[in-house]
Design a protein around this motif. Structure first.
Motif, PDB file in Angstrom:
ATOM      1  N   ALA A 336      28.834  79.959 -25.605  1.00 43.91           N
ATOM      2  CA  ALA A 336      29.739  80.427 -26.659  1.00 43.91           C
ATOM      3  C   ALA A 336      30.206  79.281 -27.541  1.00 43.91           C
ATOM      4  O   ALA A 336      30.418  79.447 -28.746  1.00 43.91           O
ATOM      5  CB  ALA A 336      30.936  81.140 -26.030  1.00 43.91           C
ATOM      6  N   SER A 337      30.334  78.094 -26.951  1.00 37.00           N
ATOM      7  CA  SER A 337      30.782  76.931 -27.718  1.00 37.00           C
ATOM      8  C   SER A 337      29.760  76.502 -28.765  1.00 37.00           C
ATOM      9  O   SER A 337      30.082  75.784 -29.704  1.00 37.00           O
ATOM     10  CB  SER A 337      31.062  75.762 -26.767  1.00 37.00           C
ATOM     11  OG  SER A 337      29.890  75.424 -26.041  1.00 37.00           O
ATOM     12  N   GLY A 340      27.016  81.153 -29.211  1.00 41.22           N
ATOM     13  CA  GLY A 340      26.860  82.336 -28.372  1.00 41.22           C
ATOM     14  C   GLY A 340      25.633  83.166 -28.716  1.00 41.22           C
ATOM     15  O   GLY A 340      24.825  82.822 -29.589  1.00 41.22           O
ATOM     16  N   SER A 398      27.341  90.468 -25.021  1.00 43.01           N
ATOM     17  CA  SER A 398      27.686  89.340 -25.888  1.00 43.01           C
ATOM     18  C   SER A 398      28.597  88.383 -25.129  1.00 43.01           C
ATOM     19  O   SER A 398      29.468  88.810 -24.365  1.00 43.01           O
ATOM     20  CB  SER A 398      28.393  89.840 -27.150  1.00 43.01           C
ATOM     21  OG  SER A 398      28.863  88.746 -27.927  1.00 43.01           O
ATOM     22  N   ASN A 399      28.380  87.089 -25.331  1.00 42.12           N
ATOM     23  CA  ASN A 399      29.306  86.095 -24.766  1.00 42.12           C
ATOM     24  C   ASN A 399      30.195  85.505 -25.853  1.00 42.12           C
ATOM     25  O   ASN A 399      30.782  84.430 -25.681  1.00 42.12           O
ATOM     26  CB  ASN A 399      28.536  84.990 -24.032  1.00 42.12           C
ATOM     27  CG  ASN A 399      27.605  84.202 -24.935  1.00 42.12           C
ATOM     28  OD1 ASN A 399      27.412  84.553 -26.100  1.00 42.12           O
ATOM     29  ND2 ASN A 399      27.011  83.133 -24.408  1.00 42.12           N
ATOM     30  N   ARG A 400      30.249  86.197 -26.984  1.00 42.21           N
ATOM     31  CA  ARG A 400      31.147  85.781 -28.074  1.00 42.21           C
ATOM     32  C   ARG A 400      31.837  87.009 -28.679  1.00 42.21           C
ATOM     33  O   ARG A 400      31.822  87.218 -29.885  1.00 42.21           O
ATOM     34  CB  ARG A 400      30.388  85.001 -29.133  1.00 42.21           C
ATOM     35  CG  ARG A 400      29.110  85.671 -29.652  1.00 42.21           C
ATOM     36  CD  ARG A 400      28.450  84.765 -30.687  1.00 42.21           C
ATOM     37  NE  ARG A 400      27.154  85.221 -31.146  1.00 42.21           N
ATOM     38  CZ  ARG A 400      26.956  86.078 -32.141  1.00 42.21           C
ATOM     39  NH1 ARG A 400      27.995  86.589 -32.774  1.00 42.21           N
ATOM     40  NH2 ARG A 400      25.731  86.419 -32.499  1.00 42.21           N
TER      41      ARG A 400
END
Length: 665
Positions: A336-337, A340, A398-400
């Motif tokens: 995500a950083s 993502g 989703s990871n964002r």
């Protein structure tokens, strides 16, 4: 699909008329598909042939293919002097010239042709006297970029693949996903990001079960259409089926994508994109396909690498690898950083609920939800795919997530958005229209907005849940073992057949001694023993030994809730026949639930402790996760009133009597 593209595909497929008799119907595609690819490449290469000959002669070193491709501006070339025009002009040398032509392709293109097993088809066609006719037919097809652009050629390929699957009676879904399903899936995958990409951005897309590349092409087209000019899209794929792989790779090559990004192999045991992450991923893996062939590799990765590998969350049952595909894709999500990743995958209903608490499927769902990766599940109409009529679902992860969506999952019911097809194609009898795709996409955007404040937004097709709403604590409910002792004809028969009783010399005499006691019952074991011993003595029979004694108790002991509670070391023994289970919502205290939902009905019950096979520790519950989609959207329909049914029956009886009267008149 535009009519012209469908007509062109139909025109190409007419080559099957030449093959009929010498080829089975299921084999038509083995000729038509590779010849279509060759003819398309032949047309694309036409303007650069002279330059290729010049460069090929000028460079006198191995591995020069890549340099030549760079200089002619294509991903492939052919160094031979042949073309479809020259091959078709010499009937006597057609086999030799065609083989020379195929061998003249650059290495990347030749690798694709080899996967079609094309040399074998050349020999077979020539032996049947068909090779020249087929070459002549394809030489006349208008497949140059000026006549059919890359977008249109994609449609032509798509239609030919569908025809091949239909003709061969194969499961078409292994090769081909309906165009409207792909369009809807791509819409939902990209919906939150439209307009956010700037010129110069490079967007990577992966399909680990890419088939012929339909999803990758649709995703690329959608991003280009909805983004600012100058956005670069790179597509990546992996495919197990050699023919599908060959078509996908040749299609991507003609669209000026790097063909090396499309790889052949099993994504589970031979990950060709290991170590890479992607902006978007999407897949329609085959439903319910077992993974036994790669079981050793998958289990080794699961057990040795654990969460540093792809399958640390758990392993599904061997007959359905759907969750392996999803875990494989999750492992390729960009942190995500660093921007993502969003991914979408097509599942049947099984991954929603298959497997109880502690099972591989449940642990995978738990791992996904506890990490807040699941964004949305969309239920689709049934009869939408070519090879199955069952209901299907989009899972979007989703990871964002938007901060307002954290910890939440949206369920969207799109099962009623369909139109009946004029003509069925395999199992496909329904389609989603363009207007319905727009409606679902709009509803999806509204649903994501609703996740931020679900209490002030309501729609019958959308529901918003906390991640924990899908979790439960599975508890084991035990009740005490109670017994009474009763002699019946059935228990005496069981006693006579018991192995432990067979060695007792006076067994038949003992059974005769018991017969007067049929129907007699005692509340305790001690009273039963005393009465039976007295009956045996009265019959002149000695009381049996320990082994036979055990057989007697097994035969005459009958479970009964009114009997004596059996204990061991002062604790009541559980009755396995009365054991039950309860799924307590994760948000509830199990003792409060037990007191409210269980004890009022069975006051003598208790929550049992069971040993965890992994830790060896006793535990009062197991954590499980399931997503009962249908239950959340179930609408109760009351049965018809009995009076209405009765009136209808009477009307039918009256009609029958009238018909009988006419028949006998």
């Amino acid at each position: 699909m535009e009519t012209t593209h469908r007509q062109l595909a139909g025109l190409i497929w007419k080559v099957a008329d030449l093959l009929r008799g010498d080829y089975k119907q299921s084999e038509y595609g083995k000729v038509i598909l590779p010849f279509t690819v060759l003819r398309r490449m032949d047309c694309v290469m036409a303007p650069t042939r002279a330059l290729v000959w010049e460069k090929d002669k000028a460079y006198d070193f191995p591995d020069k293919d890549e340099l030549i491709c760079d200089q002619i501006g294509l991903r492939f070339f052919n160094r031979s002097k042949q073309s479809f025009e020259t091959i078709g002009a010499a009937p006597a040398d057609v086999r030799k010239n065609l083989q020379d032509y195929v061998n003249g392709f650059s290495s990347a293109a030749r690798e694709i042709i080899d996967k079609y097993d094309f040399h074998r088809q050349i020999v077979r066609l020539d032996n049947a006297g068909l090779l020249y006719k087929v070459v002549q037919a394809f030489a006349g097809f208008p497949l140059s970029p000026a006549q059919v652009d890359n977008h249109g050629m994609g449609y032509v390929f798509e239609e030919l693949i569908r025809k091949f699957a239909d003709a061969s009676n194969e499961t078409a879904g292994e090769h081909f996903t309906p165009r409207e399903v792909i369009e809807l899936m791509v819409n939902l995958l990209l919906a939150p990001d439209l307009g956010k990409h700037d010129p110069g951005d490079v967007i990577n897309i992966l399909d680990p079960a890419c088939g012929t590349g339909g999803m990758l092409s649709a995703a690329e087209e959608h991003i280009r259409a909805q983004s600012r000019a100058g956005v670069n899209v790179e597509v990546f794929g992996q495919e197990l089926n050699e023919e599908s792989y060959a078509i996908c790779r040749s299609d991507m090559m003609m669209k000026d994508h790097d063909p090396a990004n499309i790889r052949l192999g099993n994504s589970f045991s031979d990950d060709k994109h290991k170590g890479r992450t992607f902006d978007y991923m999407l897949a329609n893996p085959p439903f319910g396909v077992e993974w036994k062939k790669v079981e050793d590799a998958v289990k080794t990765e699961h057990e040795v690498l654990k969460h540093s590998g792809r399958f640390g969350a758990g392993l599904p049952r061997i007959n359905d690898g759907s969750f392996l595909f999803l875990q494989h894709m999750i492992s390729k999500m960009r942190p995500a950083s660093k921007g993502g990743t969003r991914l979408a995958i097509v599942f049947n209903g099984s991954p929603l609920f298959t497997g109880g608490a502690g099972s591989g499927e449940s642990e995978i769902r738990r791992w996904i939800l506890e990490r807040d990766l699941l964004e949305t599940i969309v239920a689709l109409p049934d009869q939408l795919f070519y090879n199955t009529g069952i209901s299907t679902y989009f899972w979007i992860l989703s990871n964002r997530k938007d901060p307002s969506h954290k910890g939440k999952v949206v369920l969207l019911d799109a099962r009623d958005y369909w139109a009946k097809m004029r003509k069925s194609l395999g199992e496909k009898r329904k389609e989603i229209t363009e207007d319905q795709i727009f409606e679902i996409t709009k509803l999806y955007g509204e649903a994501l907005d609703a996740a931020a404040d679900p209490e002030h937004w309501a729609h019958g097709k959308v529901k918003v849940f906390d991640n924990e709403d899908f979790g439960y604590q599975r508890i084991t409910i035990d009740r005490p073992l109670r017994q009474r002792f009763e002699v019946t004809e059935e228990t005496l028969k069981a006693l006579a057949e018991a192995k432990a009783f067979a060695a007792y010399a006076e067994g038949s005499l003992l059974i005769e001694a018991f017969k007067p006691l049929i129907g007699t019952a005692w509340p305790t074991r001690a009273e039963a023993r005393a009465t039976l011993a007295a009956a045996a003595a009265e019959g002149g029979v000695l009381w049996p030994g320990v082994a036979a004694d055990k057989a007697i108790w097994n035969a005459v002991a009958v479970t009964d809730p009114e009997g004596e509670v059996q204990t061991k070391k002062g604790a009541p023994l559980p009755d396995p026949d009365l054991r039950d289970y309860e799924n307590v919502p994760l948000k509830e205290d199990i003792d409060e639930y037990f007191a409210r939902e269980v004890l009022p009905h069975v006051p003598d019950a208790w929550i049992a402790e069971t040993k965890n096979p992994k830790t060896g520790l006793l535990e009062r519950f197991k954590i499980g996760y399931e997503i009962p989609f249908t239950r959340h959207f179930y609408v109760y329909t009351p049965p018809r009133p009995l009076s209405e049914i009765d009136a209808e029956l009477k009307e039918l009886e009256s009609q029958i009597q009238s018909l009988l009267g006419e028949a006998t008149a």
